[in-house]
Design an enzyme around this catalytic site. Sequence first.
Site, PDB file in Angstrom:
ATOM      1  CB  THR A   8      -0.966   0.040   1.208  1.00 54.00           C
ATOM      2  OG1 THR A   8      -0.218   0.221   2.418  1.00 54.00           O
ATOM      3  CG2 THR A   8      -1.787  -1.243   1.312  1.00 54.00           C
ATOM      4  N   GLY A   9       0.411   2.290  -0.710  1.00 53.25           N
ATOM      5  CA  GLY A   9       1.181   3.536  -0.753  1.00 53.25           C
ATOM      6  C   GLY A   9       2.506   3.382  -1.456  1.00 53.25           C
ATOM      7  CB  SER A  11       2.318   6.716  -5.493  1.00 57.61           C
ATOM      8  OG  SER A  11       1.758   7.059  -4.241  1.00 57.61           O
ATOM      9  N   GLY A  13       8.275   7.839  -1.938  1.00 55.33           N
ATOM     10  CA  GLY A  13       9.127   7.576  -0.775  1.00 55.33           C
ATOM     11  C   GLY A  13       9.467   6.118  -0.522  1.00 55.33           C
ATOM     12  CB  ILE A  14       9.233   4.089   2.599  1.00 54.28           C
ATOM     13  CG1 ILE A  14      10.223   4.922   3.432  1.00 54.28           C
ATOM     14  CG2 ILE A  14       9.309   2.614   2.982  1.00 54.28           C
ATOM     15  CD1 ILE A  14       9.887   5.015   4.916  1.00 54.28           C
ATOM     16  N   GLY A  15       7.471   3.557  -0.025  1.00 50.97           N
ATOM     17  CA  GLY A  15       6.656   2.629  -0.818  1.00 50.97           C
ATOM     18  C   GLY A  15       7.233   2.444  -2.214  1.00 50.97           C
ATOM     19  CB  SER A 133       7.008   5.708  12.938  1.00 48.27           C
ATOM     20  OG  SER A 133       7.777   6.822  13.302  1.00 48.27           O
ATOM     21  CE1 TYR A 146       3.366   9.043  10.752  1.00 44.02           C
ATOM     22  CE2 TYR A 146       5.008   8.964  12.514  1.00 44.02           C
ATOM     23  CZ  TYR A 146       4.623   8.667  11.210  1.00 44.02           C
ATOM     24  OH  TYR A 146       5.495   7.993  10.380  1.00 44.02           O
TER      25      TYR A 146
END
Length: 237
Positions: A8-9, A11, A13-15, A133, A146
């Site tokens: 997931t995600g 698109s 950075g880390i993904g 995180s 967060y």
Amino acid sequence: MPKRIIITGGSSGIGEALVRRFTADGWIVAFTCLTHEKEARALSAETGALCCVCDVRDEKSVGDALGYFMKLIHRPDGLINNAGIAQKRVLEEMPLTEWEDMMNVHLRGAFLWSRALLPALRETGGSILNISSIWGQTGASCEAGYSAAKAGLIGLTKALAKEAAPQVRVNAIAPGVIETPMLGGYSEAELEELRGRIPLDRLGKPGDVADAAAFLMSERASYITGQVLAVNGGLYC
Ligand code: NAP
């Protein structure tokens, strides 16, 4: 037969690094995006990974993405719950909607995707990786929502590792400060201050997280479950 994974995600950075790493390692990869569809389509064209738009907060959107992926992927071996959003506000000034968004993107999203994929993962003996995180381990000022959501992801990881065993392994990575668009909310001075506290003397790169993920999803980690691997340059040990 190549292994298959949903991220997931993917698109940014880390993904994005995860998509690049797993496709380079020969996995069949399917990933989601939300607002950066153009970038996701370009990454898809470059790597051969499948992509679709999915809001992880929304049960129907997750169901639609899963239906699309499963037609092509059939037997998933892995799920990485990576989608996330940042926050910078003191708790007294935090609207309820912002608190709820933190919980919905990080926790509800991981819940919806894990619940949907667990039956298939039990069949393949696959594994789940949650991107938590360092702030879920230590707490960060001005990031209470967060930090709470990321701490919740660690609880989910540990509980599900027991519940899904022995067929499915469930682990988490707790990245430290990684150079991605998510750091946009930090000033240069704040980043310099953080860099100065990191024993390995640099900010992390998305590839550092992808390397750790590749290990945890591999057979080499077949006796590891319920763990949180810190990828933080020694900032918190
Ligand atoms: P990023 O570059 O901002 O990427 C975030 C990703 O999450 C994007 O692909 C984004 O999609 C997706 N996303 C956001 N909200 C979504 C939603 N409602 N539904 C579906 N996808 C959604 O940030 P990043 O640094 O790579 O973060 C990746 C993960 O690592 C997050 O869980 C983050 O909390 C965690 N993390 C990051 C750091 C760090 O220092 N960077 C440290 C610790 C943990 P679109 O862009 O297409 O909207």
